[in-house]
Design a protein around this motif. Structure first.
Motif, PDB file in Angstrom:
ATOM      1  N   GLU A  96       0.931  -1.204   0.076  1.00  6.27           N
ATOM      2  CA  GLU A  96       0.027  -0.136   0.075  1.00  6.27           C
ATOM      3  C   GLU A  96       0.902   1.331  -0.097  1.00  6.27           C
ATOM      4  OE1 GLU A  96      -3.099   0.257  -0.337  1.00  6.27           O
ATOM      5  OE2 GLU A  96      -3.659  -1.862  -0.185  1.00  6.27           O
ATOM      6  N   GLN A  97       1.768   1.215   0.727  1.00  2.00           N
ATOM      7  CA  GLN A  97       2.906   2.366   0.786  1.00  2.00           C
ATOM      8  C   GLN A  97       3.484   2.486  -0.546  1.00  2.00           C
ATOM      9  OE1 GLN A  97       5.722   2.666   4.551  1.00  2.00           O
ATOM     10  NE2 GLN A  97       4.595   1.112   4.898  1.00  2.00           N
ATOM     11  N   ALA A  98       3.972   1.454  -1.077  1.00  2.00           N
ATOM     12  CA  ALA A  98       4.478   1.402  -2.596  1.00  2.00           C
ATOM     13  C   ALA A  98       3.648   1.881  -3.461  1.00  2.00           C
ATOM     14  CB  ALA A  98       5.031   0.124  -2.735  1.00  2.00           C
ATOM     15  N   LEU A  99       2.131   1.722  -3.416  1.00  2.00           N
ATOM     16  CA  LEU A  99       1.522   2.210  -4.477  1.00  2.00           C
ATOM     17  C   LEU A  99       1.330   3.652  -4.185  1.00  2.00           C
ATOM     18  CD1 LEU A  99      -1.376  -0.507  -4.488  1.00  2.00           C
ATOM     19  CD2 LEU A  99       0.514  -0.274  -6.098  1.00  2.00           C
ATOM     20  N   ALA A 100       1.338   4.441  -3.199  1.00  2.00           N
ATOM     21  CA  ALA A 100       1.184   5.654  -2.811  1.00  2.00           C
ATOM     22  C   ALA A 100       2.225   6.400  -3.378  1.00  2.00           C
ATOM     23  CB  ALA A 100       0.925   5.828  -1.630  1.00  2.00           C
ATOM     24  N   LEU A 101       3.473   5.789  -3.729  1.00  2.00           N
ATOM     25  CA  LEU A 101       4.623   6.690  -4.087  1.00  2.00           C
ATOM     26  C   LEU A 101       4.889   7.082  -5.545  1.00  2.00           C
ATOM     27  CD1 LEU A 101       7.482   4.630  -2.121  1.00  2.00           C
ATOM     28  CD2 LEU A 101       6.446   6.947  -1.646  1.00  2.00           C
ATOM     29  N   THR A 102       5.340   8.194  -5.931  1.00  2.00           N
ATOM     30  CA  THR A 102       5.490   8.364  -7.448  1.00  2.00           C
ATOM     31  C   THR A 102       6.920   8.245  -7.793  1.00  2.00           C
ATOM     32  OG1 THR A 102       5.854  10.639  -6.844  1.00  2.00           O
ATOM     33  CG2 THR A 102       3.726  10.085  -7.812  1.00  2.00           C
ATOM     34  N   ASP A 103       7.868   8.117  -6.891  1.00  6.13           N
ATOM     35  CA  ASP A 103       9.245   7.657  -7.000  1.00  6.13           C
ATOM     36  C   ASP A 103       9.239   6.039  -7.244  1.00  6.13           C
ATOM     37  OD1 ASP A 103      12.009   7.038  -6.995  1.00  6.13           O
ATOM     38  OD2 ASP A 103      12.038   7.969  -4.693  1.00  6.13           O
ATOM     39  N   LEU A 104       9.340   5.679  -8.473  1.00  3.26           N
ATOM     40  CA  LEU A 104       9.400   4.251  -8.685  1.00  3.26           C
ATOM     41  C   LEU A 104      10.444   3.523  -8.312  1.00  3.26           C
ATOM     42  CD1 LEU A 104       7.820   4.554 -12.556  1.00  3.26           C
ATOM     43  CD2 LEU A 104       6.586   4.453 -10.375  1.00  3.26           C
ATOM     44  N   PRO A 105      11.586   3.835  -8.173  1.00  3.25           N
ATOM     45  CA  PRO A 105      12.628   2.974  -7.645  1.00  3.25           C
ATOM     46  C   PRO A 105      12.559   3.008  -6.042  1.00  3.25           C
ATOM     47  CG  PRO A 105      13.610   4.619  -9.232  1.00  3.25           C
ATOM     48  CD  PRO A 105      12.221   5.093  -9.010  1.00  3.25           C
ATOM     49  N   ALA A 106      11.887   3.934  -5.448  1.00  2.00           N
ATOM     50  CA  ALA A 106      11.606   3.684  -4.031  1.00  2.00           C
ATOM     51  C   ALA A 106      10.507   2.819  -3.893  1.00  2.00           C
ATOM     52  CB  ALA A 106      11.134   5.045  -3.336  1.00  2.00           C
ATOM     53  N   ALA A 107       9.556   2.853  -4.514  1.00  2.00           N
ATOM     54  CA  ALA A 107       8.385   1.792  -4.566  1.00  2.00           C
ATOM     55  C   ALA A 107       8.791   0.537  -4.711  1.00  2.00           C
ATOM     56  CB  ALA A 107       7.215   2.170  -5.596  1.00  2.00           C
ATOM     57  N   GLN A 108       9.631   0.221  -5.725  1.00  2.00           N
ATOM     58  CA  GLN A 108      10.391  -1.075  -5.941  1.00  2.00           C
ATOM     59  C   GLN A 108      10.920  -1.404  -4.702  1.00  2.00           C
ATOM     60  OE1 GLN A 108      12.722  -1.429  -9.436  1.00  2.00           O
ATOM     61  NE2 GLN A 108      13.239  -3.435  -9.093  1.00  2.00           N
ATOM     62  N   ALA A 109      11.842  -0.603  -3.863  1.00  2.00           N
ATOM     63  CA  ALA A 109      12.565  -1.135  -2.896  1.00  2.00           C
ATOM     64  C   ALA A 109      11.408  -1.595  -1.868  1.00  2.00           C
ATOM     65  CB  ALA A 109      13.304   0.390  -2.402  1.00  2.00           C
ATOM     66  N   LEU A 110      10.300  -0.756  -1.591  1.00  2.00           N
ATOM     67  CA  LEU A 110       9.275  -1.267  -0.698  1.00  2.00           C
ATOM     68  C   LEU A 110       8.759  -2.591  -1.061  1.00  2.00           C
ATOM     69  CD1 LEU A 110       7.284   1.971   0.053  1.00  2.00           C
ATOM     70  CD2 LEU A 110       8.733   0.713   1.856  1.00  2.00           C
ATOM     71  N   LEU A 111       8.291  -2.930  -2.286  1.00  2.00           N
ATOM     72  CA  LEU A 111       7.893  -4.014  -3.009  1.00  2.00           C
ATOM     73  C   LEU A 111       8.705  -5.362  -2.614  1.00  2.00           C
ATOM     74  CD1 LEU A 111       6.185  -2.895  -6.078  1.00  2.00           C
ATOM     75  CD2 LEU A 111       5.167  -3.398  -3.930  1.00  2.00           C
ATOM     76  N   GLU A 112      10.175  -4.861  -2.708  1.00  2.00           N
ATOM     77  CA  GLU A 112      11.089  -6.101  -2.554  1.00  2.00           C
ATOM     78  C   GLU A 112      11.014  -6.241  -0.939  1.00  2.00           C
ATOM     79  OE1 GLU A 112      14.313  -4.680  -4.703  1.00  2.00           O
ATOM     80  OE2 GLU A 112      13.535  -5.586  -6.683  1.00  2.00           O
ATOM     81  N   GLN A 113      10.967  -5.307  -0.154  1.00  2.00           N
ATOM     82  CA  GLN A 113      10.977  -5.422   1.410  1.00  2.00           C
ATOM     83  C   GLN A 113       9.527  -6.443   1.615  1.00  2.00           C
ATOM     84  OE1 GLN A 113      10.689  -2.483   4.408  1.00  2.00           O
ATOM     85  NE2 GLN A 113      12.076  -1.148   3.063  1.00  2.00           N
ATOM     86  N   ALA A 114       8.551  -5.899   0.769  1.00  2.00           N
ATOM     87  CA  ALA A 114       7.305  -6.834   0.917  1.00  2.00           C
ATOM     88  C   ALA A 114       7.537  -8.391   0.858  1.00  2.00           C
ATOM     89  CB  ALA A 114       6.121  -6.343   0.350  1.00  2.00           C
ATOM     90  N   ILE A 115       8.072  -8.726  -0.188  1.00  2.00           N
ATOM     91  CA  ILE A 115       8.350  -9.995  -0.739  1.00  2.00           C
ATOM     92  C   ILE A 115       9.302 -10.721   0.217  1.00  2.00           C
ATOM     93  CG2 ILE A 115       9.452 -11.399  -2.376  1.00  2.00           C
ATOM     94  CD1 ILE A 115       8.595  -9.172  -4.695  1.00  2.00           C
ATOM     95  N   HIS A 116      10.189 -10.020   0.714  1.00  2.00           N
ATOM     96  CA  HIS A 116      11.058 -10.436   1.846  1.00  2.00           C
ATOM     97  C   HIS A 116      10.298 -10.881   3.133  1.00  2.00           C
ATOM     98  CE1 HIS A 116      14.849 -11.324   3.790  1.00  2.00           C
ATOM     99  NE2 HIS A 116      14.360 -10.594   4.859  1.00  2.00           N
ATOM    100  N   ALA A 117       9.177 -10.112   3.569  1.00  2.00           N
ATOM    101  CA  ALA A 117       8.482 -10.089   4.556  1.00  2.00           C
ATOM    102  C   ALA A 117       7.615 -11.353   4.452  1.00  2.00           C
ATOM    103  CB  ALA A 117       7.717  -9.073   5.041  1.00  2.00           C
ATOM    104  N   ALA A 118       6.975 -11.623   3.355  1.00  2.00           N
ATOM    105  CA  ALA A 118       6.178 -12.674   3.242  1.00  2.00           C
ATOM    106  C   ALA A 118       6.263 -13.195   1.822  1.00  2.00           C
ATOM    107  CB  ALA A 118       4.668 -12.304   3.281  1.00  2.00           C
ATOM    108  N   PRO A 119       7.418 -14.321   1.881  1.00  2.00           N
ATOM    109  CA  PRO A 119       7.604 -14.689   0.360  1.00  2.00           C
ATOM    110  C   PRO A 119       6.677 -15.650  -0.285  1.00  2.00           C
ATOM    111  CG  PRO A 119       9.408 -15.379   1.945  1.00  2.00           C
ATOM    112  CD  PRO A 119       8.327 -14.712   2.797  1.00  2.00           C
TER     113      PRO A 119
END
Ligand SMILES: [Zn+2]
Length: 382
Positions: A186-209
């Motif tokens: 949800e945090q990533a979707l609210a971002l316009t900074d795409l690389p920052a959004a990507q970092a959050l999504l990778e964190q999310a994958i790590h949190a719940a593979p």
């Protein structure tokens, strides 16, 4: 020795008389209190039955002053008012409970929790949040944190929600890894900074593979960033880790195949998935990838008919009929329109928790707020 015996002989009847007197005194006092207390209760009850709730609260408060063991009555009364939507009255009852000096520790925590629920139901989120924070470190901490989570979700305060989920996960108050991943998405979707959004999504994958969402969101982001190879790699991992969610990503698969030129590879993957679990969305993607011109269209369409061997699907029937040459071609548009109308509700997604139906897939149900309650399959396939 003789002296001691004399005292005992004299003392025994005296102690008996004193004990009897004391018991009489206690009994009389207790009876007097009991007589006073029921009177106040009946007064309160009478007010309650006559729909005079405020007077009833006053009477019960008076009753409680005479008898400190009546907090259960107050809890019952407070809950009753909350259930009836009379939040100011529920708050008054619970605040009175909290103001009592003789309340036991556990009852004080219960009253604090009940007060927080009153505020929550009344929509006074700031006050509810404050009341819930006071329950940190108590026996009701886990319940309070769950309520806080609901508040932060409602106000879409994802960083705070993630903080609570992290705390609960760390304190063994349940498995909140998937929930943490959702908050990061949800945090990533609210971002316009795409690389920052990507970092959050990778964190999310790590949190719940094992959760599908972060990979699907990452794939969408990679499409947006024009990275077809990375997109296809993400989708292949999704197919391997979360095959049940593949129907949601099937259209993305088609795009990735076309953009990378690896159509045969994707076809194989989709067909293997379809053989395991015949899904309409995967079928649609297979047909799309197979159809390159008029000649291939005819063979690709046959897949809809083959699908009917596996599932009695009106959706597949309508799709096949849509491009079929009929004998009475002039009636085709009407028939197509009628079928389209009948098929529309079958193509919805349905919440498994509350039955809420929607045209698109939701990760959190807009009806009942449950996470991951929408299967990745259409209503017709359920
Ligand atoms: Zn629902």
């Amino acid at each position: 020795m003789e002296f001691d015996l004399g005292w005992i002989l004299l003392g025994l009847p005296l102690a008996f008389v004193l004990g009897w007197l004391a018991s009489r005194f206690d009994l009389r006092q207790l009876r007097a209190e009991n007589r006073r207390a029921p009177k106040a209760y009946f007064k309160g009850l009478n007010f309650l039955l006559n729909e005079q709730q405020d007077q009833a609260i006053d009477a019960f408060i008076e009753a409680v002053q005479n008898d400190p063991d009546t907090c259960e009555l107050h809890f019952a009364l407070g809950n009753l008012f909350r259930r009836r939507g009379e939040y100011d009255r529920a708050v008054r009852v619970h605040e009175h409970l909290l103001s009592r000096g003789d309340l036991e520790h556990s009852d004080r925590e219960r009253a604090q929790h009940a007060l927080a629920l009153d505020f929550l139901k009344a929509g006074l989120l700031d006050r509810a949040e404050d009341a819930l924070h006071r329950l940190e470190g108590t026996a009701l901490e886990a319940q309070a944190r769950l309520a806080l989570l609901a508040i932060y979700e409602r106000s879409r305060d994802w960083p705070r929600a993630a903080g609570i989920a992290r705390k609960m996960h760390g304190a063994d108050q349940g498995d909140f890894s998937t929930r943490q991943a959702h908050y990061l998405c949800e945090q990533a979707l609210a971002l316009t900074d795409l690389p920052a959004a990507q970092a959050l999504l990778e964190q999310a994958i790590h949190a719940a593979p094992e959760a599908a969402r972060a990979r699907i969101e990452l794939a969408r982001l990679q499409r947006l960033m024009g990275q077809p190879d990375a997109l296809l790699a993400t989708l292949k991992t999704l197919a391997a880790h979360n095959p049940a969610a593949l129907p949601l990503a099937a259209p993305l698969m088609v795009e990735a195949a076309s953009a990378t030129g690896r159509v045969a590879e994707v076809q194989e993957l989709l067909q293997a998935h379809y053989a395991q679990a015949p899904s309409l969305d995967v079928l649609e993607s297979i047909v799309l990838l197979e159809t390159t011109d008029e000649a291939t269209r005819a063979t690709a369409r046959q897949r809809y008919v083959q699908h009917l061997d596996k599932e009695r699907s009106l959706v597949a029937t309508a799709k096949w009929l849509a491009t079929e040459k009929l004998e009475h071609e002039e009636f085709h548009p009407q028939i197509e329109r009628a079928l389209e109308h009948a098929v529309k509700p079958l193509l919805r997604y349905r919440c498994a928790a509350c039955g809420f139906e929607a045209r698109r897939h939701f990760w959190q149900c807009p009806g009942c707020q449950t996470w991951d309650s929408y299967p990745a399959r259409r209503v017709e396939e359920l």
